[in-house]
Write an enzyme that holds these catalytic residues in place. Structure first.
Site, short mmCIF file in Angstrom:
data_model
loop_
_atom_site.label_atom_id
_atom_site.label_comp_id
_atom_site.label_asym_id
_atom_site.label_seq_id
_atom_site.Cartn_x
_atom_site.Cartn_y
_atom_site.Cartn_z
CG ASN A 1 -1.68 1.24 1.46
OD1 ASN A 1 -1.76 2.08 0.57
ND2 ASN A 1 -2.26 1.40 2.64
CE LYS B 1 -0.09 3.31 4.78
NZ LYS B 1 -0.02 3.42 6.21
CG HIS C 1 -5.70 2.06 5.27
ND1 HIS C 1 -5.27 3.01 6.15
CD2 HIS C 1 -4.70 1.15 5.15
CE1 HIS C 1 -4.04 2.69 6.54
NE2 HIS C 1 -3.68 1.57 5.95
CD GLU D 1 -2.83 5.62 6.81
OE1 GLU D 1 -2.79 5.71 5.57
OE2 GLU D 1 -1.94 5.05 7.48
CD GLU E 1 -3.40 -2.47 7.36
OE1 GLU E 1 -2.25 -2.66 6.96
OE2 GLU E 1 -4.07 -1.47 7.05
N GLY F 1 2.68 2.09 10.83
CA GLY F 1 3.70 3.14 10.70
C GLY F 1 4.42 3.48 11.99
CB SER G 1 5.20 -2.09 12.11
OG SER G 1 4.87 -0.74 12.37
P1 PGA Z 1 2.92 0.18 7.67
O1 PGA Z 1 1.46 0.45 7.10
O2 PGA Z 1 3.44 -1.10 7.05
O3 PGA Z 1 3.72 1.39 7.28
O4 PGA Z 1 2.79 0.04 9.15
C1 PGA Z 1 0.55 -0.61 6.87
C2 PGA Z 1 -0.72 -0.07 6.27
O5 PGA Z 1 -1.16 1.01 6.66
O6 PGA Z 1 -1.34 -0.71 5.39
#
Ligand code: PGA
Length: 250
Positions: free
Chosen positions: A9, A11, A96, A98, A166, A172, A212
């Site tokens: 992803n 983003k 997601h 976010e 997630e 992140g 992560s």
């Molecule tokens: P990350 O994000 O691997 O940077 O923790 C995962 C995601 O948001 O899909």
């Protein structure tokens, strides 16, 4: 036997030149038989360009689709699932964290988006996961169960739907749940899918872990029962990291 899916992803990252280069590096590796399925989800700005490149067995996904059931119309700024499919995508991430947080998307909105993706012929990658406060309050399992019941259409199958667990606090941050916690939630997600979709469909559906994931912890996480792949943010932006995960030997 569920084949694992390694999904990147990106983003809101990558301008044209860098995005094309990263996609090309991934695609070059997707021309041989791989142990896992691979998917990249570039930003909408690059989706068409990247989908037009020769991409071997690699899937291409959008990071969202419009909420409206309409395939076109007066919805400034939105891109319908049909348009995403028309660009050559195979998948669409929906729900997601976010988007749930920053755009206040509810389970109902996420379910509608998933339905739109499926109706257009895309595989919906439906994201769920608890916040840190919910985990600390002992609510992780009830939160993901509620999100499954609210966000996953009853028409979902293992072909048109993938679930991504997630934990919001792991995205992140470099923090990951323990292997035991991942196993517990993934088993609970599977059980909830059985309730919603029946044993046969639920047993075939892939449940990804995200938050992560990096080359150094991929083997441990991908070895957990009911973990059928990974959704990768930060580490999907560098080919060495992404491929370090996608080439994990289990
Ligand atoms: P990350 O994000 O691997 O940077 O923790 C995962 C995601 O948001 O899909």
């Amino acid at each position: 036997m569920r084949r694992k899916l390694i999904a990147g992803n990106w983003k809101m990252n990558k301008l044209k030149a860098d995005g094309i280069e990263l996609a090309r590096s991934v695609f070059e590796k997707c021309t041989v038989n791989l142990p896992f399925d691979v998917l990249i989800c570039p930003p909408m700005s690059l989706l068409g360009l990247i989908a037009d490149m020769p991409h071997g067995s690699c899937g291409i996904g959008s990071q969202d689709v419009a909420e409206t059931i309409k395939e076109s119309g007066a919805f400034t700024g939105d891109v319908s699932a049909k348009m995403v499919c028309d660009l050559g995508a195979t998948h669409a991430i929906v729900g997601h964290s976010e988007r749930r947080t920053l755009h206040h998307e509810t389970d109902d909105v996420v379910r509608q988006k998933a339905e739109n993706a499926m109706a257009a012929g895309l595989t919906a990658v439906i994201c769920i996961g608890e916040t840190e406060a919910e985990r600390e309050g002992g609510e992780a399992l009830s939160v993901v169960s509620r999100q499954i019941q609210g966000s996953v259409p009853t028409t979902a199958t293992s072909e048109n739907c993938v679930i991504a667990y997630e934990p919001v606090w792991a995205i992140g941050t470099g923090k990951t749940p323990t292997v035991a916690d991942v196993a517990e939630v993934h088993a609970a997600v599977r059980a909830e899918l059985v309730k919603l979709l029946g044993q046969e469909v639920a047993n075939k559906m892939r449940i990804l872990y995200g938050g992560s994931v990096k080359p150094s912890n991929a083997r441990e996480l991908l070895s957990v029962d009911n973990v059928d792949g990974a959704l990768i943010g930060g580490a999907s932006l560098k080919i060495d990291d992404f491929w370090g995960i996608a080439s994990t030997q289990l």
